[in-house]
Structures are given as C-alpha cells and as structure tokens.
Scaffold this motif. Structure first.
Motif, short mmCIF file in Angstrom:
data_model
loop_
_atom_site.label_atom_id
_atom_site.label_comp_id
_atom_site.label_asym_id
_atom_site.label_seq_id
_atom_site.Cartn_x
_atom_site.Cartn_y
_atom_site.Cartn_z
N UNK A 15 -13.47 19.45 55.18
CA UNK A 15 -14.20 18.77 54.12
C UNK A 15 -13.55 19.04 52.77
N UNK A 16 -13.23 20.29 52.51
CA UNK A 16 -12.60 20.65 51.24
C UNK A 16 -11.24 19.97 51.10
N UNK A 17 -10.46 19.94 52.15
CA UNK A 17 -9.14 19.30 52.11
C UNK A 17 -9.27 17.82 51.80
N UNK A 18 -10.21 17.15 52.47
CA UNK A 18 -10.42 15.71 52.26
C UNK A 18 -10.88 15.44 50.83
N UNK A 19 -11.84 16.22 50.36
CA UNK A 19 -12.34 16.04 49.00
C UNK A 19 -11.23 16.26 47.98
N UNK A 20 -10.47 17.32 48.14
CA UNK A 20 -9.39 17.63 47.19
C UNK A 20 -8.37 16.50 47.15
N UNK A 25 -6.06 11.85 44.40
CA UNK A 25 -5.50 10.50 44.53
C UNK A 25 -6.30 9.49 43.71
N UNK A 26 -7.58 9.51 43.88
CA UNK A 26 -8.44 8.47 43.28
C UNK A 26 -8.54 8.58 41.76
N UNK A 37 -13.23 20.92 41.62
CA UNK A 37 -14.31 19.95 41.75
C UNK A 37 -14.74 19.80 43.22
N UNK A 38 -13.78 19.83 44.13
CA UNK A 38 -14.10 19.75 45.56
C UNK A 38 -15.00 20.91 45.98
N UNK A 39 -14.74 22.10 45.45
CA UNK A 39 -15.61 23.26 45.74
C UNK A 39 -17.05 22.96 45.35
N UNK A 40 -17.24 22.44 44.15
CA UNK A 40 -18.58 22.14 43.66
C UNK A 40 -19.26 21.06 44.50
N UNK A 41 -18.52 20.03 44.83
CA UNK A 41 -19.08 18.94 45.65
C UNK A 41 -19.45 19.45 47.04
N UNK A 42 -18.57 20.26 47.62
CA UNK A 42 -18.84 20.80 48.96
C UNK A 42 -20.10 21.65 48.96
N UNK A 43 -20.28 22.45 47.92
CA UNK A 43 -21.49 23.27 47.82
C UNK A 43 -22.73 22.39 47.77
#
Length: 109
Positions: A15-20, A25-26, A37-43
């Motif tokens: 999940x973290x890899x995909x979010x990062x 990219x986006x 930011x991925x850390x925060x979203x994953x939490x």
C-alpha cells in the motif's frame, strides 16, 4: 510459513509503495515528499478500515475510453498508450470504436 502478521506487513508495505509511486507520478512530487504523504494517507486508511477487507474496483473502462477519444488528435496513439498504460493496438481499437455522430444542422425556416 506465512503468518497473518507477515501477510499484513506485506500488504501495508505494498500500500505504501503504491501510494508513494502514485503521488510522485500524479502530482510531480519528489519521492521523499510522496513517501511522507503516503505515510499519512496509509495511517488514515488503516484507521478507517483497518482489520477489514476492502475491495477497490478498477477504473471504469467507459470513462477511460471516453477520455482517450476526447484526447485523440489523430496521430497521438503512442502518447495515449503511455498515458493510459495501454498498448498502441488497444488505443487504436478504442478510437476506432468511438461513437461518431453526425453533426446536427439546424434548418432555417
């Protein structure tokens, strides 16, 4: 032996890899900023749905195909294939199957 803990850890890492990767990219973020930011979203995702299975459907092909047809200029097959992660042949099929309606002409009268 694969334990539930290992599977859960693998899922969290993925999940973290995909979010990062998606954020970088986006939104043209650096990998470091995207990872933070991925850390925060994953939490937040874990807080909302942690412990349950979550099904995330793939993107709508109809919406994707509509976007491809809207962005098609006649000679940008390769660019669209790269943008939408498709083969050139798939883009060719999509744009060749688009609904081409005749222009409505008003008749003065």
């Amino acid at each position: 032996m694969i334990t539930t803990l290992n599977r859960d850890l693998d899922t969290a890492v993925e999940l973290h890899r995909i979010l990062t990767a998606s954020l970088a990219r986006r939104f043209k973020m650096t990998e470091v900023a995207a990872a933070v930011l991925a850390d925060e979203i994953a939490v937040e995702i874990r807080n909302e749905v942690g412990g349950s299975e979550l099904y995330i459907p793939g993107p709508s092909r109809t919406a994707r195909n509509r976007l491809i047809c809207e962005q098609f200029t006649g000679d940008n097959h390769e660019q669209l294939a790269k943008q939408f992660r498709l083969s050139r042949r798939q883009v060719e099929r999509i744009v060749s199957n688009r609904d081409i309606r005749p222009l409505k002409m008003s008749v003065a009268g």
